[in-house]
Design a protein around this motif. Structure first.
Motif, PDB file in Angstrom:
ATOM      1  N   PHE A   1       0.867  -1.053   0.075  1.00  0.00           N
ATOM      2  CA  PHE A   1       0.133   0.204  -0.133  1.00  0.00           C
ATOM      3  C   PHE A   1       1.026   1.096   0.053  1.00  0.00           C
ATOM      4  N   THR A   2       1.976   1.242   0.748  1.00  0.00           N
ATOM      5  CA  THR A   2       2.846   2.530   0.584  1.00  0.00           C
ATOM      6  C   THR A   2       3.389   2.612  -0.661  1.00  0.00           C
ATOM      7  N   ALA A   3       3.831   1.815  -1.444  1.00  0.00           N
ATOM      8  CA  ALA A   3       4.445   1.571  -2.722  1.00  0.00           C
ATOM      9  C   ALA A   3       3.287   2.396  -3.444  1.00  0.00           C
ATOM     10  N   ILE A   4       2.082   1.862  -3.385  1.00  0.00           N
ATOM     11  CA  ILE A   4       1.037   2.430  -4.535  1.00  0.00           C
ATOM     12  C   ILE A   4       0.909   3.951  -4.125  1.00  0.00           C
ATOM     13  N   SER A   5       0.998   4.130  -2.774  1.00  0.00           N
ATOM     14  CA  SER A   5       0.697   5.598  -2.069  1.00  0.00           C
ATOM     15  C   SER A   5       1.946   6.626  -3.061  1.00  0.00           C
ATOM     16  N   GLN A   6       2.882   5.883  -2.890  1.00  0.00           N
ATOM     17  CA  GLN A   6       4.223   6.705  -3.598  1.00  0.00           C
ATOM     18  C   GLN A   6       3.917   6.735  -5.060  1.00  0.00           C
ATOM     19  N   ALA A   7       3.200   5.840  -5.759  1.00  0.00           N
ATOM     20  CA  ALA A   7       3.165   5.876  -7.201  1.00  0.00           C
ATOM     21  C   ALA A   7       2.076   7.028  -7.718  1.00  0.00           C
ATOM     22  N   VAL A   8       1.123   7.284  -6.908  1.00  0.00           N
ATOM     23  CA  VAL A   8       0.148   8.226  -7.205  1.00  0.00           C
ATOM     24  C   VAL A   8       0.259   9.603  -6.270  1.00  0.00           C
ATOM     25  N   ILE A   9       1.533   9.666  -5.718  1.00  0.00           N
ATOM     26  CA  ILE A   9       1.641  10.943  -4.851  1.00  0.00           C
ATOM     27  C   ILE A   9       1.513  12.192  -5.526  1.00  0.00           C
ATOM     28  N   ASN A  10       1.723  12.197  -6.732  1.00  0.00           N
ATOM     29  CA  ASN A  10       1.654  13.498  -7.743  1.00  0.00           C
ATOM     30  C   ASN A  10       0.119  13.772  -8.318  1.00  0.00           C
ATOM     31  N   LYS A  11      -0.867  12.808  -8.099  1.00  0.00           N
ATOM     32  CA  LYS A  11      -2.182  12.880  -8.628  1.00  0.00           C
ATOM     33  C   LYS A  11      -3.119  13.528  -7.297  1.00  0.00           C
ATOM     34  N   ASN A  12      -3.619  14.557  -7.785  1.00  0.00           N
ATOM     35  CA  ASN A  12      -4.438  15.513  -6.782  1.00  0.00           C
ATOM     36  C   ASN A  12      -5.500  14.678  -6.241  1.00  0.00           C
ATOM     37  N   ARG A  13      -5.665  14.645  -4.939  1.00  0.00           N
ATOM     38  CA  ARG A  13      -6.788  13.966  -4.181  1.00  0.00           C
ATOM     39  C   ARG A  13      -6.850  12.268  -4.310  1.00  0.00           C
ATOM     40  N   TRP A  14      -5.756  11.895  -4.994  1.00  0.00           N
ATOM     41  CA  TRP A  14      -5.745  10.668  -4.993  1.00  0.00           C
ATOM     42  C   TRP A  14      -5.192   9.840  -3.650  1.00  0.00           C
TER      43      TRP A  14
END
Length: 588
Positions: free
Chosen positions: A253-266
Motif C-alpha cells: 500500500f505504501t508503494a501504491i501511495s508513492q506511485a500516485v503521490i503526484n495525483k491530486n486527491r488520489w
C-alpha cells in the motif's frame, strides 16, 4: 479438439460487472491480423470502464460488509493465509425498554459502546506487529441484521460456485481512491488486494439466539487488481507497483501511495470489506498476450479461426461415416454412440477442429466423455473447460462411473489448492493399474454380436418381393402403421389376400384403391345384405345389349297381372261380405 467460440460480454449481475458489447464478427473473417484481433479480444476481456467493479466498487447493499474498529490488516491477512478462521462481531442491541418503537441507529449504539465506527483505518493499521492475538472483525449490524446479511452472502457464494465452479467471495484489503479527471468531484474506489474466502456459519449465540459466522481462507491465489493496473496505464500513463507476496501488505500500500503521490486527491484507503468480485477473465486475458506467448501469432489453429476458416472446410457440416468400414471403427468407446457421434469422435482423433452443436439431451456430454476416453487410450492429454460447473461435473461423473476418474485432475476450481493438487499428482504417480481379465475374449464376443446385428441390418435394409423399391424395414413399418390405424378391423383385413401383390406398381395400387372406394360407397348405401334384405337370393347376371327390352316387357306383364289380381281380390271380398281382408285360411 472441439471448440466453441462465444463471448458472453459483461453485464451487471449483482456480483460482477460484465461488458455487454458483443464481439464483432469481422474479427474472424481475416480483416485483421492475428495480433490485432487478439488485442481487440483482450480489450473486451479486460473492461476498464467504471461499470466493472474491479475499477469502481459500489458496495452493493446486502452483498457486502464493511468492517470497522481498525484491526491490524497485516495480522488479519496473515491469520487468514495461515488457514485460521476469523469471526465476525455484531453490535449488541440496546435493552428493549430503552427505546419506544424504532431501534436506534446502530452507529450511535456502537459509539456508546466505545467501538470505532470509521471504515477508513489509519496507515498504522498495516504496521507489522508481533502481537499474534486478534479479536473478531467488527461489523456495524445488530445480531438479527448481521445474521440476515451473512446468510444472504453465504447463499449467493454457494450459488455462484454451483453454477460456475469459481469462488467469487473475497475479503478486500484496501482501495485506491481516484478521479477520472481533475475537474471530477466524484471519487472512484477500486479494490487493491483480494483474498478468496468462505463465509461459514457456526454455533448459535446463547444470548441473541442468532448464528455466529466466521471467515476462512479458501486456499486459492490472492489477487491483486490487474484490471486497475491496466486502466492506470491506458488512461493515466501510470504504472502501479506489482504485488509481491514476500512482503507485507503495508509495504504494498505504501508503494501504491508513492506511485500516485503526484495525483491530486488520489489516496490509498485502508479499508476492509467482504464482498463479491470476479477475476475469471483475467487469466484468459493474460494467456492471450502475444508478448507472453510468442507462438500464438504463428499457431495454425488461431490462423484458422481469425481467417474465418477459408480454404480449410471450417463452417461446413460434417458427414457421417460408414462406421463399420472406417479404419477407426474399433475406437474404445465407454458409452453408446450413434453414427454422427462416432463420426465426431473420429474427426477429433484425426486432429480436426470441430464444433459439436445440438439441443439439450442429444448426447453432447456423452460424446465428449467418449472423446476424452479415446484420447486417453491414444496417449493424449485432454484439457476440458466449461463456463458452467454442471457441464464439468456431468463429464467427470461419467468418467468416474467408467473407472476413469483417477485420470481426471480438477484444476482452476474452488476446490483446487496447492497442497491438494500436489497430493493428487502424487497419488496418480504412485497408482498401479491391473489389466482387465479376459478382455480379448469379451471383445471377440462383442464382435460376433456386432456381425450378427450387421447381417440383420443388411437383411432388413434389402429390397425384395415388391416392385415399389421398398425395403423390408419400410414394408414392416408401413404395415404396422396401417395396423394401428385400422384397429379392430385388422383381423378382417388379414383375411384378404391378393395373389399378385409382389408385382403391384404404384399405378396398380391406385387402381385397386379406386375400386375398393367404389365398393365401399355401395356397401354404405346397401347397409347390409342378409335374409331380411328384399334382394336376398337374387344373383344377377351380366346385362347384355337388348336385354332391357325383354326386362321391360316382363315388368309390364307382371304389372298387368298384379292389377288383375287386385281387382279379383276386391270382388271376391264384396261377394262374401268379409268385414276385413280375407285370410288365406278363409279363402280355402
Amino acid at each position: 479438439m472441439p471448440i466453441d467460440l462465444q463471448d458472453t460480454g459483461y453485464e451487471d449481475t449483482g456480483i460482477e460487472a460484465r461488458y455487454t458489447e458483443p464481439v464483432v464478427s469481422h474479427l474472424f473473417n481475416g480483416q485483421f491480423s492475428i495480433e490485432q484481433a487478439l488485442q481487440k479480444l483482450r480489450t473486451k476481456l479486460l473492461d476498464t470502464s467504471t461499470r466493472n467493479r474491479l475499477v469502481s466498487y459500489r458496495y452493493p447493499k446486502g452483498k457486502s460488509i464493511q468492517f470497522v474498529n481498525s484491526p491490524n490488516l497485516n495480522l488479519v491477512f496473515n491469520r487468514l493465509t495461515e488457514s485460521k478462521s476469523i469471526g465476525i462481531s455484531f453490535v449488541q442491541e440496546p435493552p428493549i425498554g430503552s427505546y419506544i418503537q424504532k431501534k436506534p441507529d446502530v452507529k450511535s449504539i456502537a459509539e456508546s459502546l466505545e467501538i470505532d465506527v470509521e471504515i477508513d483505518f489509519p496507515p498504522e493499521s498495516c504496521a507489522p506487529t508481533n502481537h499474534r492475538r486478534l479479536t473478531n472483525l467488527q461489523a456495524l449490524f445488530y445480531p438479527q441484521d448481521l445474521d440476515k446479511i451473512c446468510r444472504k452472502i453465504a447463499s449467493e457464494a454457494r450459488t455462484v460456485i454451483e453454477e460456475t465452479g469459481t469462488n467469487m467471495l473475497f475479503l478486500v484489503f484496501g482501495f485506491l481512491e481516484f478521479y477520472d479527471s481533475d475537474d471530477s468531484d466524484k471519487p472512484i474506489y477500486a479494490p487493491l488486494l483480494a483474498v478468496p474466502v468462505t463465509l461459514n456459519r457456526g454455533e448459535i449465540d446463547p444470548v441473541t439466539r442468532t448464528y455466529l459466522y466466521s471467515i476462512n481462507y479458501s486456499g486459492e491465489d490472492v489477487h491483486s487488481n490487474q484490471t486497475l493496473n491496466e486502466k492506470m496505464k491506458q488512461d493515466f500513463t501510470l504504472n502501479l507497483p506489482e504485488y509481491d507476496d514476500e512482503k507485507d501488505i503495508g509495504e504494498y500500500f505504501t508503494a501504491i501511495s508513492q506511485a500516485v503521490i503526484n495525483k491530486n486527491r488520489w489516496k490509498v484507503r485502508y479499508q476492509l470489506t467482504l464482498g463479491f468480485l470476479s477475476f475469471g477473465k483475467l487469466a484468459i486475458w493474460a494467456d492471450l498476450d502475444p508478448q507472453k506467448y510468442s507462438g500464438l501469432l504463428t499457431h495454425p489453429l488461431l490462423n484458422e479461426i481469425f481467417s474465418g476458416g477459408r480454404g480449410t472446410g471450417v463452417g461446413q457440416s460434417a458427414e457421417d461415416y460408414e462406421i463399420d468400414s472406417n479404419p477407426q471403427s474399433e475406437l474404445p468407446l465407454i458409452y453408446d454412440a450413434d453414427s454422427s457421434q462416432h463420426s465426431a469422435i473420429i474427426d477429433v482423433l484425426d486432429g480436426k477442429n470441430i464444433v459439436i452443436n445440438g439441443p439439450p439431451g442429444t448426447g453432447k456430454s456423452q460424446t465428449i466423455t467418449n472423446i476424452i476416453a479415446s484420447g486417453l487410450n491414444a496417449g493424449k492429454t485432454v484439457l476440458f473447460v466449461s463456463e458452467k460447473l454442471a457441464a464439468l461435473e456431468v463429464v467427470r461423473d461419467r468418467l468416474t462411473r467408467a473407472n476413469l476418474g483417477h485420470f481426471c485432475l480438477e484444476l482452476h476450481s474452488h476446490k483446487t489448492q496447492k497442497k491438494k493438487l500436489l497430493s493428487d499428482l502424487q497419488d496418480r504417480i504412485d497408482a498401479n493399474f491391473v489389466s482387465p481379465q479376459q478382455l480379448q475374449s469379451r471383445i471377440t464376443t462383442l464382435n460376433r454380436h456386432k456381425k450378427e446385428l450387421n447381417r440383420y441390418v443388411e437383411l432388413i435394409s434389402s429390397r425384395i418381393g415388391n416392385e415399389l423399391g421398398l425395403t423390408v424395414h419400410e414394408i414392416f413399418w408401413k404395415s404396422e402403421r396401417f395396423r394401428q390405424i385400422n384397429g379392430e378391423l385388422v383381423n378382417t383385413l388379414t383375411s384378404l389376400n391378393y395373389q399378385k401383390a409382389e408385382n403391384l406398381t404404384l399405378d396398380d395400387i391406385a387402381d385397386l384403391r379406386t375400386k375398393v372406394e367404389v365398393l365401399g360407397q355401395l356397401y354404405s348405401t346397401v347397409k347390409s345384405y342378409d335374409s331380411n334384405h328384399p334382394w336376398w337370393g337374387f344373383f344377377p347376371k351380366l346385362l347384355a345389349p337388348g336385354d332391357d327390352s325383354a326386362i321391360s316387357r316382363i315388368i309390364n306383364e307382371a304389372k298387368t297381372l298384379a292389377e288383375s289380381l287386385y281387382i279379383l281380390t276386391i270382388e271376391f271380398q264384396e261377394r262374401f261380405s268379409f268385414s276385413q281382408e280375407p285370410s288365406l285360411d278363409t279363402l280355402l
